[in-house]
Motif scaffolding. Structure first.
Motif, short mmCIF file in Angstrom:
data_model
loop_
_atom_site.label_atom_id
_atom_site.label_comp_id
_atom_site.label_asym_id
_atom_site.label_seq_id
_atom_site.Cartn_x
_atom_site.Cartn_y
_atom_site.Cartn_z
N TYR A 1 0.83 -1.20 0.00
CA TYR A 1 0.00 0.00 0.00
C TYR A 1 0.87 1.26 0.00
CZ TYR A 1 -2.65 3.96 1.54
OH TYR A 1 -3.16 5.23 1.60
N THR A 2 1.83 1.30 0.92
CA THR A 2 2.65 2.51 1.09
C THR A 2 3.49 2.80 -0.15
OG1 THR A 2 2.80 1.93 3.41
CG2 THR A 2 4.26 3.65 2.64
N THR A 3 4.08 1.75 -0.73
CA THR A 3 4.97 1.99 -1.86
C THR A 3 4.24 2.15 -3.19
OG1 THR A 3 5.32 -0.39 -2.07
CG2 THR A 3 6.99 0.83 -0.87
N VAL A 4 3.06 1.55 -3.32
CA VAL A 4 2.40 1.58 -4.63
C VAL A 4 1.03 2.27 -4.61
CG1 VAL A 4 1.68 0.22 -6.61
CG2 VAL A 4 3.51 -0.63 -5.14
N CYS A 5 0.13 1.77 -3.79
CA CYS A 5 -1.28 2.18 -3.86
C CYS A 5 -1.51 3.58 -3.28
CB CYS A 5 -2.16 1.18 -3.13
SG CYS A 5 -1.63 -0.54 -3.31
N ALA A 6 -0.68 3.97 -2.31
CA ALA A 6 -0.92 5.22 -1.60
C ALA A 6 -0.90 6.43 -2.54
CB ALA A 6 0.10 5.41 -0.49
#
Ligand code: HEC
Length: 119
Positions: free
Chosen positions: A50-55
């Motif tokens: 989530y933090t590296t891609v989706c955020a």
């Protein structure tokens, strides 16, 4: 001799070389060209994905992406079931790119990332 539009620094062979090559199905093994998408050996956590891609989209809700942890955004989606959300996340929908651009994410990693977002 006038040659318009030619680069004088090219050799004759370079000037007359074809711009591309055509392969017909069966001429070559296409699997050699398609580089396999590597999934990482160790599964990353949902939070990490989530933090590296989706955020980049889901933190701010840009392009009307359902926002991280926003119950109102997620409630109608969660009702459809996590399996359906994972399926849609893999194929992409509207401005949501396939796999949320995480091409080396496994299905399990995408599932974990979604579970992290809807918490
Ligand atoms: C480029 C921006 C962008 C990125 C990056 C992105 N998303 Fe999305 N996502 C969207 C948008 C926009 C929507 C809303 C699409 C719609 O409902 O039309 C969406 C919707 C979703 C949905 C709901 C789909 C549905 O059926 O309603 C899920 C699940 C989802 N994203 C998961 C993820 C995951 C997991 C990641 C990271 C691996 C990710 N997204 C990365 C933009 C993005």
């Amino acid at each position: 001799l006038v040659h318009v539009g030619y680069d004088d620094n090219l050799t004759l062979a370079e000037r007359i070389a074809p711009l591309g090559q055509v392969y017909l199905e069966g001429d070559i093994d296409v699997n050699v060209i398609k580089a396999p998408v590597k999934t990482s050996a160790k599964a990353r956590s949902g939070e990490e994905i989530y933090t590296t891609v989706c955020a980049s989209c889901h933190a701010s809700g840009i392009l009307s992406a359902p926002k991280f942890g926003n119950k109102a955004d997620w409630a109608p989606r969660v009702k459809r079931g996590i399996a359906d959300l994972v399926k849609v996340a893999i194929t992409g929908v509207g401005a949501m790119p396939p796999k949320g651009t995480c091409m080396n994410c496994s299905d399990d990693e995408l599932t974990a990332a979604i579970e992290h977002m809807i918490k």
